[in-house]
Design an enzyme around this catalytic site. Structure first.
Site, PDB file in Angstrom:
ATOM      1  N   ASP A  59     -45.234  -4.138 -20.793  1.00 23.68           N
ATOM      2  CA  ASP A  59     -46.118  -4.951 -19.951  1.00 23.68           C
ATOM      3  C   ASP A  59     -47.207  -4.100 -19.287  1.00 23.68           C
ATOM      4  O   ASP A  59     -47.079  -2.886 -19.165  1.00 23.68           O
ATOM      5  CB  ASP A  59     -45.305  -5.668 -18.868  1.00 23.68           C
ATOM      6  CG  ASP A  59     -44.531  -4.707 -17.983  1.00 23.68           C
ATOM      7  OD1 ASP A  59     -43.873  -3.796 -18.522  1.00 23.68           O
ATOM      8  OD2 ASP A  59     -44.594  -4.847 -16.744  1.00 23.68           O
TER       9      ASP A  59
ATOM     10  N   GLU B 201     -41.836  -3.771 -16.425  1.00 30.80           N
ATOM     11  CA  GLU B 201     -41.713  -2.609 -15.541  1.00 30.80           C
ATOM     12  C   GLU B 201     -42.500  -2.806 -14.256  1.00 30.80           C
ATOM     13  O   GLU B 201     -42.094  -2.376 -13.188  1.00 30.80           O
ATOM     14  CB  GLU B 201     -42.204  -1.347 -16.262  1.00 30.80           C
ATOM     15  CG  GLU B 201     -41.827  -0.043 -15.585  1.00 30.80           C
ATOM     16  CD  GLU B 201     -42.849   0.475 -14.589  1.00 30.80           C
ATOM     17  OE1 GLU B 201     -42.521   1.417 -13.859  1.00 30.80           O
ATOM     18  OE2 GLU B 201     -43.981  -0.073 -14.528  1.00 30.80           O
TER      19      GLU B 201
HETATM   20 ZN   LIG Z   1     -46.376   2.110 -15.973  1.00 28.60          ZN
END
Ligand SMILES: [Zn+2]
Length: 406
Positions: A78, A145
């Site tokens: 992401d 994340e």
């Molecule tokens: Zn990162």
């Protein structure tokens, strides 16, 4: 393909260009995950997914390297979706538009997603390469994340075979990080009583601005000052002499950012209004002398305010001011193993007043879990003394550095 696909090393940039063309903001990684899975299967690589949605690709060792330790290359799928005010962009549908601007690659009107797209591209380029000699290799691509780390938290147990994990998500080019600070969010919440003041008070706003701020991990040891702490210190020193009453207090926006601005809405007896201004100006001189080498643009002001004259009770304001002033902040301990590296720190990042609740939010970091717990314990004790409710949430463990690898 965009112009960046011609940059060198080309295999990395071609993957990065492809990554930019497929939407992948946090929580919407599936399209890109499917592309990568399809590509890897096309290469004849072994691909697995866990229930969380993380992707694992295995590439066997090259000939003669079978007995080497396995290496895991890790990146997150992401990206942070941010755009300029005037840019029309749907991160779940529209491709990122990268371009070359002098020495830099950047994107039109949006974040580029080089965090962690470049790491992902590097991992995929290693998988694609036919010449690099390597031991057993795994590429682990985690989801989400940037918005909760649900991918890392939900990683399937005993999934990875390799002994050495290289994470590609560090900050500085040409530097390798060992270990990682763990952290926890700390919250101290006060329930307060408020009442309208008698006649004879005037409201004012005390404001601290112009601080450098910065990241509570990267910049905590640089001597930069914390606006929340500066407001607390002034109040603690002068509340009695001014007969000051606290109406509300606030500062900072994020737990992990050193607060650059903070304010206190106060009321003082009309006769003390001028003295308030004088004392705050003197405080600025003191701070410039103390902090001026680092904080070169400190800006302290007292302005008239038409906040309603509804003040905290004397006992509530006393415990809140004392808590802000006593709250530990900054570096608690440096590492014994690695010179210049902070072991344990905290940042009093945010203070909010909402209705009858005043909340202090801190982020504690440490290279050791016990270091983190020691600061948690300090804040829990402080909260106990002050009659605040403390809570500690979202803890993640430290990765203690291992300077020697056998
Ligand atoms: Zn990162």
């Amino acid at each position: 393909m965009s112009e960046i696909s011609q940059l060198s090393p080309q295999p990395v940039w071609q993957f990065f260009d492809k990554i930019c063309s497929i939407p992948h903001p946090s929580k919407h990684e599936e399209q890109l995950a499917q592309y990568i899975i399809g590509w890897a299967e096309g290469e004849g690589l072994e691909v697995e997914r866990d229930d969380t949605g993380n992707v694992l690709i295995r590439k066997p060792a090259t000939s003669g390297m079978e007995n080497h330790k396995g290496v895991v290359l890790q990146a997150h799928i992401d990206m942070v979706p941010q755009k300029n005010e005037d840019t029309i962009h749907d991160f779940t549908k529209d491709p990122i538009r990268p371009y070359i601007d002098g020495e830099w690659v950047t994107a039109e009107g949006t974040t580029l997603g080089s965090d962690n797209g470049m790491g992902m591209a590097a991992c995929l380029a290693v998988l694609a390469d036919k010449d690099i000699a390597h031991g057993p290799l795994e590429v682990l691509l985690t989801i989400d994340e940037e918005a909760g780390m649900t991918g890392a938290f939900g990683l399937k147990a005993n999934w990875l075979k390799g002994d050495i994990l290289l994470n590609t998500d560090s900050e500085q080019e040409g530097e390798v990080y060992m270990g990682c600070a763990g952290g926890v969010d700390a919250s101290l919440a006060f329930t307060v009583e408020k009442a309208e003041l008698a006649e004879g008070y005037v409201a004012a706003r005390l404001q601290v601005k112009g601080l450098k701020g910065g990241h509570s991990g990267c910049d905590i040891h640089t001597g930069r000052s914390n606006a929340n702490k500066l407001v607390g210190r002034f109040l603690a020193a002068h509340v009695d002499e001014l007969g000051l009453r606290l109406l509300g207090i606030g500062g900072g926006t994020l737990r992990n950012a050193i607060p650059r601005e903070a304010f206190a809405d106060v009321a003082v007896p009309t006769a003390q209004r001028e003295k308030l201004e004088t004392l705050f100006a003197e405080y600025l001189s003191v701070l410039n002398a103390e902090l001026g080498a680092v904080e070169t643009s400190l800006d302290l002001s007292v302005t008239d305010s038409n906040a309603p004259l509804i003040a905290l009770s004397n006992s509530d304001q006393a415990r809140i001011i004392a808590t802000i002033n006593a709250c530990p902040n900054g570096v608690i301990r440096m590492s014994d193993d690695i010179e210049g590296v902070v072991e344990t720190s905290l940042n009093l990042g945010v203070i909010t007043t909402e209705g009858n609740t005043i909340t202090l939010l801190c982020l504690i970091r440490s290279l050791t879990d016990t270091g983190r717990q020691s600061v948690e314990s300090m804040l829990a004790s402080l909260a106990e003394l002050a009659g605040a409710a403390s809570s500690f949430t979202g803890a993640y463990p430290a990765g203690n550095p291992m300077p020697t690898l056998k």
